[in-house]
Design a protein around this motif. Structure first.
Motif, PDB file in Angstrom:
ATOM      1  N   MET A 283      61.213 -48.112  37.309  1.00 51.61           N
ATOM      2  CA  MET A 283      60.035 -49.037  38.007  1.00 51.61           C
ATOM      3  C   MET A 283      60.969 -49.870  39.259  1.00 51.61           C
ATOM      4  SD  MET A 283      57.667 -52.027  36.426  1.00 51.61           S
ATOM      5  CE  MET A 283      56.909 -50.726  35.448  1.00 51.61           C
ATOM      6  N   ASP A 284      60.488 -49.715  40.312  1.00 55.36           N
ATOM      7  CA  ASP A 284      61.120 -50.667  41.450  1.00 55.36           C
ATOM      8  C   ASP A 284      60.654 -51.796  41.627  1.00 55.36           C
ATOM      9  OD1 ASP A 284      58.759 -50.217  42.904  1.00 55.36           O
ATOM     10  OD2 ASP A 284      59.300 -48.377  43.743  1.00 55.36           O
ATOM     11  N   ALA A 285      61.275 -52.478  42.912  1.00 60.67           N
ATOM     12  CA  ALA A 285      60.870 -53.976  42.778  1.00 60.67           C
ATOM     13  C   ALA A 285      59.438 -54.227  43.226  1.00 60.67           C
ATOM     14  CB  ALA A 285      61.840 -54.819  43.963  1.00 60.67           C
ATOM     15  N   VAL A 286      58.928 -53.472  44.058  1.00 62.13           N
ATOM     16  CA  VAL A 286      57.540 -53.520  44.450  1.00 62.13           C
ATOM     17  C   VAL A 286      56.571 -53.290  42.979  1.00 62.13           C
ATOM     18  CG1 VAL A 286      55.600 -52.491  45.887  1.00 62.13           C
ATOM     19  CG2 VAL A 286      58.030 -52.359  46.540  1.00 62.13           C
ATOM     20  N   ARG A 287      56.954 -52.292  42.176  1.00 62.10           N
ATOM     21  CA  ARG A 287      56.110 -52.081  41.183  1.00 62.10           C
ATOM     22  C   ARG A 287      56.036 -53.574  40.045  1.00 62.10           C
ATOM     23  NH1 ARG A 287      57.092 -45.995  39.836  1.00 62.10           N
ATOM     24  NH2 ARG A 287      55.847 -44.985  41.488  1.00 62.10           N
ATOM     25  N   VAL A 288      57.284 -54.073  39.983  1.00 69.39           N
ATOM     26  CA  VAL A 288      57.420 -55.147  39.239  1.00 69.39           C
ATOM     27  C   VAL A 288      56.753 -56.106  39.693  1.00 69.39           C
ATOM     28  CG1 VAL A 288      59.272 -56.679  38.335  1.00 69.39           C
ATOM     29  CG2 VAL A 288      59.967 -54.518  38.520  1.00 69.39           C
ATOM     30  N   ALA A 289      56.718 -56.483  40.984  1.00 70.17           N
ATOM     31  CA  ALA A 289      55.966 -57.490  41.865  1.00 70.17           C
ATOM     32  C   ALA A 289      54.516 -57.352  41.256  1.00 70.17           C
ATOM     33  CB  ALA A 289      56.388 -57.594  43.320  1.00 70.17           C
ATOM     34  N   LEU A 290      54.044 -56.033  41.595  1.00 73.24           N
ATOM     35  CA  LEU A 290      52.548 -55.815  41.323  1.00 73.24           C
ATOM     36  C   LEU A 290      52.262 -55.964  39.934  1.00 73.24           C
ATOM     37  CD1 LEU A 290      51.958 -52.672  43.309  1.00 73.24           C
ATOM     38  CD2 LEU A 290      51.192 -54.766  43.995  1.00 73.24           C
ATOM     39  N   LEU A 291      53.228 -55.714  38.818  1.00 74.54           N
ATOM     40  CA  LEU A 291      52.934 -55.972  37.665  1.00 74.54           C
ATOM     41  C   LEU A 291      53.022 -57.449  37.407  1.00 74.54           C
ATOM     42  CD1 LEU A 291      52.747 -54.955  34.623  1.00 74.54           C
ATOM     43  CD2 LEU A 291      55.182 -55.028  34.397  1.00 74.54           C
ATOM     44  N   ARG A 292      53.773 -58.306  37.991  1.00 76.78           N
ATOM     45  CA  ARG A 292      53.782 -59.592  37.538  1.00 76.78           C
ATOM     46  C   ARG A 292      52.524 -60.390  38.423  1.00 76.78           C
ATOM     47  NH1 ARG A 292      59.885 -61.178  39.679  1.00 76.78           N
ATOM     48  NH2 ARG A 292      60.858 -60.802  37.766  1.00 76.78           N
ATOM     49  N   GLU A 293      51.887 -59.666  39.387  1.00 74.89           N
ATOM     50  CA  GLU A 293      50.717 -60.209  39.704  1.00 74.89           C
ATOM     51  C   GLU A 293      49.601 -60.024  38.740  1.00 74.89           C
ATOM     52  OE1 GLU A 293      49.113 -59.099  43.665  1.00 74.89           O
ATOM     53  OE2 GLU A 293      51.221 -59.300  44.425  1.00 74.89           O
ATOM     54  N   VAL A 294      49.581 -58.699  38.049  1.00 68.84           N
ATOM     55  CA  VAL A 294      48.425 -58.338  37.282  1.00 68.84           C
ATOM     56  C   VAL A 294      48.592 -59.404  35.843  1.00 68.84           C
ATOM     57  CG1 VAL A 294      47.873 -56.581  35.552  1.00 68.84           C
ATOM     58  CG2 VAL A 294      48.586 -55.998  37.965  1.00 68.84           C
ATOM     59  N   LEU A 295      50.082 -59.847  35.565  1.00 72.26           N
ATOM     60  CA  LEU A 295      50.120 -60.430  34.349  1.00 72.26           C
ATOM     61  C   LEU A 295      50.141 -61.928  34.569  1.00 72.26           C
ATOM     62  CD1 LEU A 295      53.224 -58.580  32.903  1.00 72.26           C
ATOM     63  CD2 LEU A 295      50.771 -58.623  31.975  1.00 72.26           C
ATOM     64  N   ALA A 296      49.933 -62.344  36.078  1.00 73.16           N
ATOM     65  CA  ALA A 296      49.705 -63.947  36.023  1.00 73.16           C
ATOM     66  C   ALA A 296      48.634 -64.540  35.036  1.00 73.16           C
ATOM     67  CB  ALA A 296      49.295 -64.120  37.457  1.00 73.16           C
ATOM     68  N   GLY A 297      49.141 -65.658  34.592  1.00 75.28           N
ATOM     69  CA  GLY A 297      48.316 -66.424  33.779  1.00 75.28           C
ATOM     70  C   GLY A 297      48.353 -66.130  32.335  1.00 75.28           C
ATOM     71  N   THR A 298      49.099 -64.974  32.326  1.00 71.58           N
ATOM     72  CA  THR A 298      49.432 -64.603  30.700  1.00 71.58           C
ATOM     73  C   THR A 298      50.729 -65.170  30.123  1.00 71.58           C
ATOM     74  OG1 THR A 298      50.792 -62.631  31.218  1.00 71.58           O
ATOM     75  CG2 THR A 298      48.231 -62.477  31.130  1.00 71.58           C
ATOM     76  N   GLU A 299      50.920 -65.054  29.150  1.00 73.32           N
ATOM     77  CA  GLU A 299      52.241 -65.618  28.431  1.00 73.32           C
ATOM     78  C   GLU A 299      53.479 -64.619  28.750  1.00 73.32           C
ATOM     79  OE1 GLU A 299      52.183 -63.592  24.091  1.00 73.32           O
ATOM     80  OE2 GLU A 299      51.129 -65.450  24.133  1.00 73.32           O
ATOM     81  N   TRP A 300      53.419 -63.443  29.077  1.00 68.56           N
ATOM     82  CA  TRP A 300      54.306 -62.412  29.301  1.00 68.56           C
ATOM     83  C   TRP A 300      55.488 -63.089  30.456  1.00 68.56           C
ATOM     84  CZ3 TRP A 300      55.823 -59.374  25.840  1.00 68.56           C
ATOM     85  CH2 TRP A 300      54.949 -58.880  24.884  1.00 68.56           C
ATOM     86  N   LEU A 301      54.717 -63.454  31.544  1.00 65.28           N
ATOM     87  CA  LEU A 301      55.589 -63.781  32.458  1.00 65.28           C
ATOM     88  C   LEU A 301      56.674 -65.138  32.138  1.00 65.28           C
ATOM     89  CD1 LEU A 301      53.592 -63.663  35.744  1.00 65.28           C
ATOM     90  CD2 LEU A 301      55.122 -62.304  34.828  1.00 65.28           C
ATOM     91  N   GLY A 302      56.156 -66.089  31.611  1.00 66.24           N
ATOM     92  CA  GLY A 302      56.940 -66.982  31.025  1.00 66.24           C
ATOM     93  C   GLY A 302      57.805 -66.649  30.073  1.00 66.24           C
ATOM     94  N   ALA A 303      57.282 -65.839  29.087  1.00 69.71           N
ATOM     95  CA  ALA A 303      58.283 -65.452  28.120  1.00 69.71           C
ATOM     96  C   ALA A 303      59.512 -64.414  28.523  1.00 69.71           C
ATOM     97  CB  ALA A 303      57.337 -64.664  27.061  1.00 69.71           C
ATOM     98  N   THR A 304      58.980 -63.490  29.370  1.00 68.62           N
ATOM     99  CA  THR A 304      60.360 -62.734  29.930  1.00 68.62           C
ATOM    100  C   THR A 304      61.109 -63.397  30.736  1.00 68.62           C
ATOM    101  OG1 THR A 304      58.788 -61.888  31.903  1.00 68.62           O
ATOM    102  CG2 THR A 304      59.167 -60.617  29.560  1.00 68.62           C
ATOM    103  N   ARG A 305      60.642 -64.300  31.442  1.00 75.53           N
ATOM    104  CA  ARG A 305      61.631 -65.213  32.194  1.00 75.53           C
ATOM    105  C   ARG A 305      62.460 -65.950  31.503  1.00 75.53           C
ATOM    106  NH1 ARG A 305      57.876 -65.401  37.107  1.00 75.53           N
ATOM    107  NH2 ARG A 305      58.897 -64.292  38.818  1.00 75.53           N
ATOM    108  N   ARG A 306      61.966 -66.631  30.414  1.00 73.26           N
ATOM    109  CA  ARG A 306      62.743 -67.352  29.503  1.00 73.26           C
ATOM    110  C   ARG A 306      63.683 -66.704  28.891  1.00 73.26           C
ATOM    111  NH1 ARG A 306      57.956 -70.041  28.420  1.00 73.26           N
ATOM    112  NH2 ARG A 306      57.601 -68.647  26.871  1.00 73.26           N
ATOM    113  N   PHE A 307      63.406 -65.715  28.334  1.00 71.38           N
ATOM    114  CA  PHE A 307      64.448 -64.532  27.625  1.00 71.38           C
ATOM    115  C   PHE A 307      65.396 -64.338  28.688  1.00 71.38           C
ATOM    116  CE2 PHE A 307      66.054 -60.669  25.894  1.00 71.38           C
ATOM    117  CZ  PHE A 307      66.410 -61.033  24.773  1.00 71.38           C
ATOM    118  N   ALA A 308      65.053 -63.864  29.877  1.00 69.37           N
ATOM    119  CA  ALA A 308      65.977 -63.457  30.770  1.00 69.37           C
ATOM    120  C   ALA A 308      66.871 -64.522  31.269  1.00 69.37           C
ATOM    121  CB  ALA A 308      65.359 -62.829  32.110  1.00 69.37           C
TER     122      ALA A 308
END
Length: 200
Positions: A1-26
């Protein structure tokens, strides 16, 4: 998955717990390897070796100028005749020491032999991070874990993409949460109950 797809995925996941959770873990992953000067060990299970995550972390290490993020892939079936980057076996976990970080990726939990090695690495002072189902002994053993339960809206591979991309970001939020105090107490207890170092 390239950076563009990751960015699109992040847009789709905006407002969910996944973005915060993955960023905290990272952030916990990056903070551990950078503050201790590197030594990232990455291991999966005999059935699931996290090759893809290893490759993405190598890329993120290069792109972000953070060489400490490049992991050593520890393999269950490594052979001496394998290329050097694929020939690191489970014995490397026995050599893990304070200052090193061990990231365990397991889609369905870890079996007893791996758990014993992870426990030994933790007792020796390594920081343990776990990415997997969120139940069982492994998350309880880890200093930081990210649960990806079977049947959740994101699969483990997708979460690994989010984690590796976030680990390579140069402005990660500082990891916070209730685990920090517990981790300090846990480390203190381990230090106080550890046997004295061998003298030759």
């Amino acid at each position: 998955m390239d950076a563009v797809r990751v960015a699109l995925l992040r847009e789709v996941l905006a407002g969910t717990e996944w973005l915060g959770a993955t960023r905290r873990f990272a952030g916990a992953l990056r903070g551990s390897v950078v503050s201790h000067g590197g030594g990232l060990l990455l291991v999966g299970t005999p059935e699931y070796e996290p090759w893809h995550l290893a490759a993405h972390l190598v890329d993120e290490a290069a792109w972000s100028g953070t060489p400490e993020l490049a992991p050593t892939l520890v393999r269950h079936d490594a052979r001496p005749c394998d290329p050097a980057h694929l020939a690191v076996g489970l014995g490397r976990l026995e050599a893990a020491r304070r200052g090193e970080t061990l990231l365990v990726v397991s889609p369905e939990g870890a079996a007893a032999p791996l758990l014993e090695r992870v426990s030994d690495a933790r007792r020796a002072g390594a920081t343990v991070l776990a990415l997997g189902p969120g139940a069982g002994e492994l998350p309880a053993m880890a200093h930081e874990s990210l649960a990806v339960p079977v049947g959740s809206e994101l699969d483990l591979d997708t979460v690994q993409h989010l984690v590796s991309a976030a680990a390579g970001e140069n402005a990660l939020p500082t990891p916070r949460g209730r685990r920090r105090f517990r981790d300090r107490v846990s480390r203190l207890a381990e230090h106080l109950t550890a046997p004295p170092p061998a003298r030759w």
